[in-house]
Scaffold this active site. Structure first.
Site, PDB file in Angstrom:
ATOM      1  N   LYS A 200     -76.026  73.571   3.782  1.00  0.00           N
ATOM      2  CA  LYS A 200     -76.423  72.800   4.956  1.00  0.00           C
ATOM      3  C   LYS A 200     -76.275  73.676   6.189  1.00  0.00           C
ATOM      4  O   LYS A 200     -75.190  74.188   6.476  1.00  0.00           O
ATOM      5  CB  LYS A 200     -75.552  71.548   5.079  1.00  0.00           C
ATOM      6  CG  LYS A 200     -75.855  70.752   6.338  1.00  0.00           C
ATOM      7  CD  LYS A 200     -75.158  69.417   6.354  1.00  0.00           C
ATOM      8  CE  LYS A 200     -75.431  68.696   7.650  1.00  0.00           C
ATOM      9  NZ  LYS A 200     -74.792  67.376   7.698  1.00  0.00           N
ATOM     10  N   ARG A 210     -79.066  62.227  14.882  1.00  0.00           N
ATOM     11  CA  ARG A 210     -77.846  61.955  15.654  1.00  0.00           C
ATOM     12  C   ARG A 210     -78.090  60.816  16.636  1.00  0.00           C
ATOM     13  O   ARG A 210     -77.184  60.040  16.924  1.00  0.00           O
ATOM     14  CB  ARG A 210     -77.357  63.232  16.339  1.00  0.00           C
ATOM     15  CG  ARG A 210     -76.841  64.251  15.305  1.00  0.00           C
ATOM     16  CD  ARG A 210     -76.329  65.537  15.912  1.00  0.00           C
ATOM     17  NE  ARG A 210     -76.073  66.542  14.860  1.00  0.00           N
ATOM     18  CZ  ARG A 210     -75.895  67.829  15.085  1.00  0.00           C
ATOM     19  NH1 ARG A 210     -75.908  68.295  16.323  1.00  0.00           N
ATOM     20  NH2 ARG A 210     -75.685  68.658  14.080  1.00  0.00           N
ATOM     21  N   LYS A 223     -71.741  72.457  15.533  1.00  0.00           N
ATOM     22  CA  LYS A 223     -71.146  72.384  14.193  1.00  0.00           C
ATOM     23  C   LYS A 223     -71.146  73.744  13.498  1.00  0.00           C
ATOM     24  O   LYS A 223     -71.068  73.820  12.274  1.00  0.00           O
ATOM     25  CB  LYS A 223     -71.898  71.327  13.376  1.00  0.00           C
ATOM     26  CG  LYS A 223     -71.842  69.921  14.000  1.00  0.00           C
ATOM     27  CD  LYS A 223     -72.312  68.819  13.051  1.00  0.00           C
ATOM     28  CE  LYS A 223     -72.152  67.435  13.683  1.00  0.00           C
ATOM     29  NZ  LYS A 223     -72.533  66.335  12.757  1.00  0.00           N
ATOM     30  N   LYS A 254     -80.553  71.898   3.088  1.00  0.00           N
ATOM     31  CA  LYS A 254     -80.865  71.074   4.243  1.00  0.00           C
ATOM     32  C   LYS A 254     -80.798  71.899   5.520  1.00  0.00           C
ATOM     33  O   LYS A 254     -79.820  72.621   5.688  1.00  0.00           O
ATOM     34  CB  LYS A 254     -79.850  69.941   4.313  1.00  0.00           C
ATOM     35  CG  LYS A 254     -79.977  69.052   5.509  1.00  0.00           C
ATOM     36  CD  LYS A 254     -78.890  68.028   5.487  1.00  0.00           C
ATOM     37  CE  LYS A 254     -78.998  67.188   6.747  1.00  0.00           C
ATOM     38  NZ  LYS A 254     -77.896  66.296   6.896  1.00  0.00           N
ATOM     39  N   SER A 280     -84.559  64.596   9.859  1.00  0.00           N
ATOM     40  CA  SER A 280     -85.139  63.779  10.930  1.00  0.00           C
ATOM     41  C   SER A 280     -86.089  64.561  11.827  1.00  0.00           C
ATOM     42  O   SER A 280     -87.154  64.067  12.193  1.00  0.00           O
ATOM     43  CB  SER A 280     -84.005  63.165  11.751  1.00  0.00           C
ATOM     44  OG  SER A 280     -83.155  64.182  12.264  1.00  0.00           O
ATOM     45  N   TYR A 319     -87.652  60.490   4.958  1.00  0.00           N
ATOM     46  CA  TYR A 319     -87.914  59.223   5.645  1.00  0.00           C
ATOM     47  C   TYR A 319     -89.315  58.717   5.327  1.00  0.00           C
ATOM     48  O   TYR A 319     -89.649  57.584   5.635  1.00  0.00           O
ATOM     49  CB  TYR A 319     -87.710  59.402   7.157  1.00  0.00           C
ATOM     50  CG  TYR A 319     -86.305  59.872   7.466  1.00  0.00           C
ATOM     51  CD1 TYR A 319     -85.250  58.961   7.478  1.00  0.00           C
ATOM     52  CD2 TYR A 319     -86.018  61.218   7.670  1.00  0.00           C
ATOM     53  CE1 TYR A 319     -83.949  59.397   7.705  1.00  0.00           C
ATOM     54  CE2 TYR A 319     -84.728  61.665   7.904  1.00  0.00           C
ATOM     55  CZ  TYR A 319     -83.696  60.746   7.907  1.00  0.00           C
ATOM     56  OH  TYR A 319     -82.407  61.170   8.115  1.00  0.00           O
TER      57      TYR A 319
HETATM   58  C1  PBG Z   1     -73.872  64.308   9.189  1.00  0.00           C
HETATM   59  C2  PBG Z   1     -75.267  64.302   8.720  1.00  0.00           C
HETATM   60  C3  PBG Z   1     -76.333  64.789   9.479  1.00  0.00           C
HETATM   61  C4  PBG Z   1     -77.488  64.538   8.740  1.00  0.00           C
HETATM   62  C5  PBG Z   1     -77.109  63.928   7.545  1.00  0.00           C
HETATM   63  N1  PBG Z   1     -75.712  63.795   7.553  1.00  0.00           N
HETATM   64  C6  PBG Z   1     -76.367  65.369  10.834  1.00  0.00           C
HETATM   65  C7  PBG Z   1     -75.456  66.449  11.208  1.00  0.00           C
HETATM   66  O1  PBG Z   1     -74.971  67.211  10.375  1.00  0.00           O
HETATM   67  O2  PBG Z   1     -75.218  66.538  12.397  1.00  0.00           O
HETATM   68  C8  PBG Z   1     -78.860  64.891   9.215  1.00  0.00           C
HETATM   69  C9  PBG Z   1     -79.997  64.160   8.640  1.00  0.00           C
HETATM   70  C10 PBG Z   1     -81.259  64.276   9.399  1.00  0.00           C
HETATM   71  O3  PBG Z   1     -81.370  64.983  10.431  1.00  0.00           O
HETATM   72  O4  PBG Z   1     -82.208  63.621   8.980  1.00  0.00           O
HETATM   73  N2  PBG Z   1     -72.878  64.490   8.316  1.00  0.00           N
END
Ligand code: PBG
Length: 333
Positions: A200, A210, A223, A254, A280, A319
């Protein structure tokens, strides 16, 4: 292999008709490849549109149950829950994360009662419950690893207890898969699967998510001390290997589209069930452009999802899941 010269070889022969193209097509997208991420909120019989994700809404638990029924009816195998937690429940120690009756666990129970055939995936990370928006516990400005892992295990056990079929640790702490797997075994949840967010990345493509879960305002800093550097590829392979060794059943890359090279490398190296999360921001780009008439929405949806299959993925969190499933159904695929 040598490729014959023109005119002995004419690649256009196998492209000349739909029939020929279908015969030689190498990859197929099917409804069974899709996991649908949904946003859950408090209340009854309500939905609130997510502004930056056209067509996506936060749903109250009763409506999530209806969404799960719809998904199951369409043949979508799994639904993944993300709670929009009331800011008053967010704390520094994230206690709400392991509340057996938190929004995510209530939704899991409600879905498993009404639509037991659909697999429920629960996200394991502290950010929806954290006063500072991070996926881990923060002490003196540091996101502390081992204390977070302990909290994640408690969270995971509450989710398994609520009936989750798949746990999706999205936190990127070290050692969390092994700790969760040991906790699950000890508690008798031997058949709960772990789909690890193994590779990730610290990505700007999570922006709309978010907003959807109400974490944007809370997040202080970035992060980058736990999510991966977008410059790295080899590290993804080491992370996947580590997570598989610690007890992950499936692994995820991801975001998706900007990281298709990673999907391919992971699949080739390990042959494990491999998933991509079309996040997203990817959804927002495609939908936003389609809404303006700049792209053909249905076609870019399908092309973007098929790309994951070509890159070696077994499935995609997207989605678009219900829309794609409806398209495939209409086609009789
Ligand atoms: C947080 C989490 C995130 C997503 C899934 N779980 C965001 C992040 O790491 O800040 C992102 C999913 C998306 O953007 O569709 N644990």
């Amino acid at each position: 292999m040598t490729i014959g010269r023109h005119p002995a070889t004419r690649f256009r022969r196998t492209r000349k008709s739909d029939a020929m193209r279908r015969l030689v097509s190498e990859n197929t997208l099917s409804t069974g490849d899709l996991i649908w991420p949904v946003f859950v909120m408090d209340g009854t019989d309500q939905s609130v549109p997510v502004t930056s994700m056209p067509g996506v809404e936060r749903l109250t638990v009763d409506r999530v149950v209806r969404a799960a029924e719809e998904a199951a009816g369409l043949g979508i195998p799994a639904i993944c829950l993300f709670p929009y937690t009331d800011p008053s429940l967010k704390t520094e120690l994230c206690e709400e994360a392991w509340n057996p009756d938190n929004l995510s666990n209530l939704a899991t129970r409600a879905i498993k009662t009404a639509v037991p055939e659909i697999a429920v995936m629960a996200d394991v990370a502290l950010d929806p419950y954290n006063a500072n928006g991070h996926d881990g516990i923060v002490r003196n400005g540091e996101i502390v690893n081992d204390e977070t892992v302990e909290a994640l295990v408690r969270m995971a056990l509450a989710q398994a207890e609520a009936g989750a079929d798949i746990l999706g640790p999205s936190d990127m702490m070290d050692g969390r898969i092994g700790a969760m797997r040991a906790g699950l075994e000890e508690a008798g949840h031997v058949n709960v699967a772990i789909l690890s967010y193994a590779a990730k990345y610290a990505s700007a493509f999570y922006g709309p998510f978010r907003d959807a879960v109400g974490a944007s305002g809370a997040l202080k800093g970035d992060k980058k001390t736990y999510q991966m550097d977008p410059a790295n590829g080899d590290e993804a392979l080491r992370l996947v290997e580590r997570d598989l060794t610690e007890g992950a059943d499936m692994v995820m890359v991801k975001p998706g589209m900007p990281y298709l090279d990673i999907c391919r490398r992971v699949k080739d190296a390990f042959g494990a069930p491999t998933f991509a999360y079309q996040v997203s921001g990817e959804y927002a780009m495609l939908k936003g452009a389609a809404e303006r008439g700049w792209l053909d929405g249905p076609r870019v949806m399908e092309e973007s999802l098929l790309a994951f299959k070509r890159a070696g993925c077994d499935g995609i969190l997207t989605y678009f899941a219900p829309e794609m499933a409806r398209t495939l159904r209409a086609r009789g695929a």
